[in-house]
Design a protein around this motif. Structure first.
Motif, PDB file in Angstrom:
ATOM      1  N   SER A   1      45.700 -54.257  35.530  1.00  0.00           N
ATOM      2  CA  SER A   1      45.113 -52.875  35.573  1.00  0.00           C
ATOM      3  C   SER A   1      44.532 -52.548  34.747  1.00  0.00           C
ATOM      4  N   PRO A   2      42.897 -52.182  34.392  1.00  0.00           N
ATOM      5  CA  PRO A   2      42.713 -51.404  33.362  1.00  0.00           C
ATOM      6  C   PRO A   2      42.826 -50.055  33.520  1.00  0.00           C
ATOM      7  N   THR A   3      43.165 -49.261  34.428  1.00  0.00           N
ATOM      8  CA  THR A   3      43.647 -48.077  34.604  1.00  0.00           C
ATOM      9  C   THR A   3      43.991 -47.089  33.767  1.00  0.00           C
ATOM     10  N   PRO A   4      43.200 -46.388  32.205  1.00  0.00           N
ATOM     11  CA  PRO A   4      44.064 -46.001  31.402  1.00  0.00           C
ATOM     12  C   PRO A   4      45.083 -44.355  31.667  1.00  0.00           C
ATOM     13  N   SER A   5      46.433 -44.782  31.079  1.00  0.00           N
ATOM     14  CA  SER A   5      47.098 -43.769  31.020  1.00  0.00           C
ATOM     15  C   SER A   5      46.625 -42.142  30.757  1.00  0.00           C
ATOM     16  N   VAL A   6      45.611 -42.019  30.083  1.00  0.00           N
ATOM     17  CA  VAL A   6      45.412 -41.516  29.613  1.00  0.00           C
ATOM     18  C   VAL A   6      43.415 -41.075  30.170  1.00  0.00           C
ATOM     19  N   LYS A   7      43.192 -39.776  30.583  1.00  0.00           N
ATOM     20  CA  LYS A   7      42.121 -39.398  31.161  1.00  0.00           C
ATOM     21  C   LYS A   7      40.678 -39.881  29.993  1.00  0.00           C
ATOM     22  N   TRP A   8      39.593 -40.269  30.012  1.00  0.00           N
ATOM     23  CA  TRP A   8      38.547 -40.228  28.496  1.00  0.00           C
ATOM     24  C   TRP A   8      38.986 -42.019  28.154  1.00  0.00           C
ATOM     25  N   SER A   9      39.842 -42.400  28.470  1.00  0.00           N
ATOM     26  CA  SER A   9      40.337 -43.487  27.112  1.00  0.00           C
ATOM     27  C   SER A   9      39.996 -44.975  27.965  1.00  0.00           C
ATOM     28  N   LYS A  10      39.471 -45.686  26.926  1.00  0.00           N
ATOM     29  CA  LYS A  10      39.459 -47.041  27.737  1.00  0.00           C
ATOM     30  C   LYS A  10      41.190 -47.668  27.831  1.00  0.00           C
ATOM     31  N   GLY A  11      41.757 -47.698  27.356  1.00  0.00           N
ATOM     32  CA  GLY A  11      43.296 -48.255  28.179  1.00  0.00           C
ATOM     33  C   GLY A  11      43.353 -49.212  26.940  1.00  0.00           C
ATOM     34  N   ILE A  12      44.106 -49.645  27.414  1.00  0.00           N
ATOM     35  CA  ILE A  12      44.525 -51.578  26.082  1.00  0.00           C
ATOM     36  C   ILE A  12      44.595 -52.273  26.878  1.00  0.00           C
ATOM     37  N   SER A  13      44.117 -52.011  28.014  1.00  0.00           N
ATOM     38  CA  SER A  13      44.445 -53.684  28.688  1.00  0.00           C
ATOM     39  C   SER A  13      43.773 -54.321  28.389  1.00  0.00           C
ATOM     40  N   PRO A  14      44.202 -55.388  28.853  1.00  0.00           N
ATOM     41  CA  PRO A  14      43.106 -57.197  28.107  1.00  0.00           C
ATOM     42  C   PRO A  14      41.662 -56.567  28.983  1.00  0.00           C
ATOM     43  N   LEU A  15      41.797 -55.669  30.031  1.00  0.00           N
ATOM     44  CA  LEU A  15      40.301 -55.690  31.318  1.00  0.00           C
ATOM     45  C   LEU A  15      39.902 -54.572  30.372  1.00  0.00           C
ATOM     46  N   SER A  16      40.032 -53.879  29.353  1.00  0.00           N
ATOM     47  CA  SER A  16      39.670 -53.039  28.412  1.00  0.00           C
ATOM     48  C   SER A  16      38.206 -53.202  27.859  1.00  0.00           C
ATOM     49  N   ALA A  17      37.654 -54.085  28.099  1.00  0.00           N
ATOM     50  CA  ALA A  17      36.348 -54.774  27.365  1.00  0.00           C
ATOM     51  C   ALA A  17      35.436 -55.038  28.050  1.00  0.00           C
ATOM     52  N   ILE A  18      35.212 -54.938  28.855  1.00  0.00           N
ATOM     53  CA  ILE A  18      34.906 -54.855  30.362  1.00  0.00           C
ATOM     54  C   ILE A  18      33.269 -54.728  30.411  1.00  0.00           C
ATOM     55  N   PRO A  19      31.899 -54.270  30.586  1.00  0.00           N
ATOM     56  CA  PRO A  19      30.610 -53.894  30.009  1.00  0.00           C
ATOM     57  C   PRO A  19      30.717 -52.506  30.515  1.00  0.00           C
TER      58      PRO A  19
END
Lengths: 126, 421
Positions: free
Chosen positions: B268-286
Motif C-alpha cells: 500500500s503506497p498510502t503514506p503514514s504522514v501527510k505530504w510525504s511519498k511514503g516508503i512503500s515499494p510502490l512510492s516510486a510510481i510516476p
C-alpha cells in the motif's frame, strides 16, 4: 359520483344471495342494453381516461392488456365510422366483460390519498 | 508503555464482540458500546453469487423497502423520516445487507421495517416498473463510468467465472421481470439464510424483536453455491470517461490468510504522514498515477490485486511495471524491518476497521454464517505470527497462478506480458 368509478352497490348486492338473484337479471339486461358490448368494448374501456389517476393506472396494465385495449378502441372506432355494430360473433361475451382497469385505478387513488395523508400529517409528541 | 496500552484497548474491543445467539432459527448478534444511535443490519444470503439470472440480486437490492402487507413504500419512507432514521440496502457478492440506523429506542419500528420486507414484501409489478427498474439502470450507468469498480467487477468474472464471478450489477439491456425477483426472494428469504447484527442495542432486546418478527416465517435449507474455483485471464474494455485503468489480480481459494493482508499492507503506497511519498515499494510510481492494493476475502476464496490508475497510458504502464516488480520482489524475500512495518500497518487497518460501525457490521456479517465469530484479537494474533518465510511463500504461491488482468480505457494500455506478468 356516477359512472364506472362512482359509488356502487354491487359489492353489497353480491354479498346477499336473494338480492343478487333479483338484481342480476336486471343488471345483465342493463349492460346489454347499454350497447357497448355490441361494439366489442369491455365496461372498463368506458372509463374517462382524461385524468392523472386513470393515466397512471393505464401504465400498470400488462403489455397484453394494453394491446387488447388499443385493439378494442380501434375496432369500435371503425364500427362507429361504418354506423353499424360489429358482427354478432365479435360482441363482448358477459364472462369476458371483466374489470381489468378499475382495480388499478382504485390502487392509484388509494396511494394518492395516502400521500396526501402523509403530507398533511400532524405529529403529536407522546 | 505505548504497546501495553494499545493491547489493553484491543482487548477491550475484542471482549465487547458479540456472541451469536440463535433466535427462532435466525442468528442474532449485538454489540452495545453505548453509542447515541443504534443500527440493525439484516444479512441475507442473497448476494450476486446466488442469483439464478444475471442482475436479479441487484434488482432485489433495489426492491428493498417497497410495499409490504404492513405498510406501503411511501409509508415506510415517511414514517422513517419522522423517526429520523436511515434505511439502506447494499449488495455484496455473498450477502444482501438491509440496514436501518436510528436513534436509540426506536428499534421496535425499524426492526419491523426490515423484517417485514423479508417476510411479507408484495413485489408488485408496477412498483418494479415505476421505481425499481430506474434504480437498476442507474446502478449500471454509474458503474459504467467508474473504471475502478468496473475493473474489479470484470476481474471477479475472469477470476471465478460463475458464483463469485457474477456481477453485482445488472446488464445494461436485461430481461429481468418482477417474477424473477419474486422467485429469487422466495428461495432466499428463509430463516436459515438470515442473520441479524445490531450495534448500539442490547442482545436481549434485539433477540426479542427478531423472535417476534420471525415467529411465523418459514425455515428452509440455507442457500448453497458450488465451491469457488480460480481461473484467471485477460480482458480489455473500452472506457467511458475516467482515468486509464489496469487491474493486476491473482486469486486463491480457501479461507483468507493473514499473509495476504500483510502483503496488501506492504504494497500500500498510502503514506503514514501527510505530504510525504511514503516508503512503500510502490512510492516510486510516476506523479499523478496511483496504485491501490485490493484485498477482497470471501467465504471460500480471495481476490488480491493492484489497481493501477493514471491520466495517461504511459503513466499506467510505468506504474504497472513498478507494481508487478514490487509484487515479484515480495515473493522473493522481504526485509525484516519491512515485514514489521507491514504487519503493524495491517494490524492497524484491521483494528481501525472495527472502529467504524460499517466495518464492525461487515466484519461480523461475513463471519456470522460460518459458525465461529472471529474476534479482532484472533485476527491480530494471526497477523502477529506472520514471518518472512511464510510471507514470501504465500506471495509466490499467489503469483504463480495465472494472472487476472483487466484494462479499461484506451487500446494502447499495456498487455499483461508487457508488464512482466
Amino acid at each position: 359520483m356516477f359512472g364506472p368509478l362512482g359509488l356502487s352497490l354491487a359489492p353489497y348486492v353480491n354479498t346477499s344471495k336473494t338480492l343478487s338473484r333479483w338484481v342480476a337479471p336486471v343488471a345483465t339486461w342493463y349492460a346489454n342494453a347499454a350497447g357497448y358490448r355490441k361494439y366489442g368494448f369491455k365496461y372498463d374501456d368506458l372509463l374517462v381516461e382524461e385524468n392523472p389517476e386513470v393515466q397512471r393506472a393505464l401504465t400498470r396494465l400488462t403489455p397484453a392488456e394494453s394491446y387488447d385495449r388499443a385493439y378494442r378502441l380501434k375496432r369500435a372506432s371503425q364500427a362507429s365510422v361504418l354506423h353499424t355494430p360489429l358482427p354478432k360473433d365479435q360482441w363482448t361475451k358477459p364472462e369476458e366483460d371483466v374489470r381489468y382497469l378499475a382495480p388499478h385505478v382504485e390502487n392509484v387513488v388509494k396511494e394518492e390519498e395516502e400521500r396526501k395523508a402523509w403530507d398533511n400529517l400532524v405529529v403529536v409528541r407522546k | 508503555m505505548l504497546r501495553t496500552s494499545t493491547t489493553r484497548n484491543v482487548r477491550r474491543i475484542a471482549r465487547s464482540f458479540a456472541t451469536v445467539v440463535d433466535t427462532a432459527g435466525v442468528k442474532v448478534a449485538a454489540i452495545d458500546q453505548n453509542q447515541p444511535t443504534s443500527s440493525v443490519t439484516l444479512f441475507v444470503k442473497a448476494g450476486s453469487r446466488f442469483e439464478p439470472k444475471e442482475g436479479v440480486a441487484n434488482a432485489l437490492k433495489n426492491f428493498a423497502f417497497k410495499s409490504t402487507t404492513e405498510r406501503s413504500a411511501i409509508g415506510t419512507v415517511r414514517e422513517s423520516e419522522l423517526y429520523g432514521g436511515q434505511l439502506s440496502s447494499t449488495l455484496g457478492r455473498e450477502h444482501l445487507a438491509l440496514t436501518a440506523e436510528f436513534l436509540r429506542g426506536d428499534a421496535a419500528y425499524f426492526v419491523d421495517v426490515l423484517t417485514s420486507f423479508v417476510t411479507s414484501a408484495n413485489f408488485t409489478r408496477h412498483e418494479f416498473e415505476e421505481y425499481v427498474t430506474p434504480l437498476i439502470s442507474s446502478d449500471s450507468a454509474a458503474v459504467a463510468s467508474n473504471p475502478a469498480v468496473r475493473a474489479v467487477d470484470a476481474a471477479h468474472y475472469l477470476a471465478f467465472r460463475s458464483g463469485l464471478g457474477s456481477s453485482l450489477f445488472a446488464p445494461e439491456h436485461n430481461s429481468i421481470t418482477v417474477n424473477d425477483v419474486k422467485s429469487f426472494a422466495a428461495t432466499a428469504f428463509n430463516k436459515s439464510n438470515i442473520a441479524v447484527v445490531g450495534t448500539g442495542i442490547d442482545q436481549a432486546t434485539l433477540s426479542d424483536l427478531v423472535q417476534k418478527a420471525f415467529a411465523k416465517a418459514k425455515a428452509a435449507s440455507a442457500a448453497t453455491s458450488p465451491a469457488s474455483k480460480y481461473f484467471g485471464g485477460e480482458t480489455r474494455l473500452t472506457g467511458h470517461g475516467g482515468p486509464q485503468t489496469a487491474f493486476i489480480g491473482f486469486g486463491t481459494t480457501g479461507s483468507s490468510s493473514a499473509e495476504l493482508a500483510t502483503l496488501a499492507a506492504h504494497l500500500s503506497p498510502t503514506p503514514s504522514v501527510k505530504w510525504s511519498k511514503g516508503i512503500s515499494p510502490l512510492s516510486a510510481i510516476p506523479e499523478g498515477t496511483s496504485v491501490t492494493p485490493i484485498h477482497l476475502t470471501y467465504s471460500d476464496a480471495t481476490l488480491f490485486g493492484l489497481l493501477v490508475q493514471g491520466p495517461t497510458v504511459e503513466g499506467v504502464k510505468a506504474a504497472g511495471t513498478t507494481a508487478v516488480s514490487a509484487l515479484k520482489a515480495a515473493a522473493q524475500s522481504i526485509k525484516a524491518e519491512d515485514l514489521t512495518s507491514a504487519k503493524a500497518k495491517a494490524k492497524f487497518a484491521a483494528a481501525s476497521a472495527v472502529d467504524t460501525r460499517e466495518g464492525l457490521v461487515a466484519a461480523l456479517g461475513s463471519k456470522i454464517f460460518g459458525e465461529n465469530v472471529s474476534t479482532l484479537e484472533a485476527t491480530l494474533s494471526s497477523l502477529d505470527s506472520v514471518d518472512a518465510a511464510a510471507f514470501s511463500k504465500a506471495a509466490s504461491a499467489l503469483i504463480s497462478a495465472k494472472p487476472t488482468y483487466v484494462t479499461i480505457g484506451e487500446a494502447h494500455l499495456p498487455f499483461a506480458d508487457e508488464l512482466g506478468l
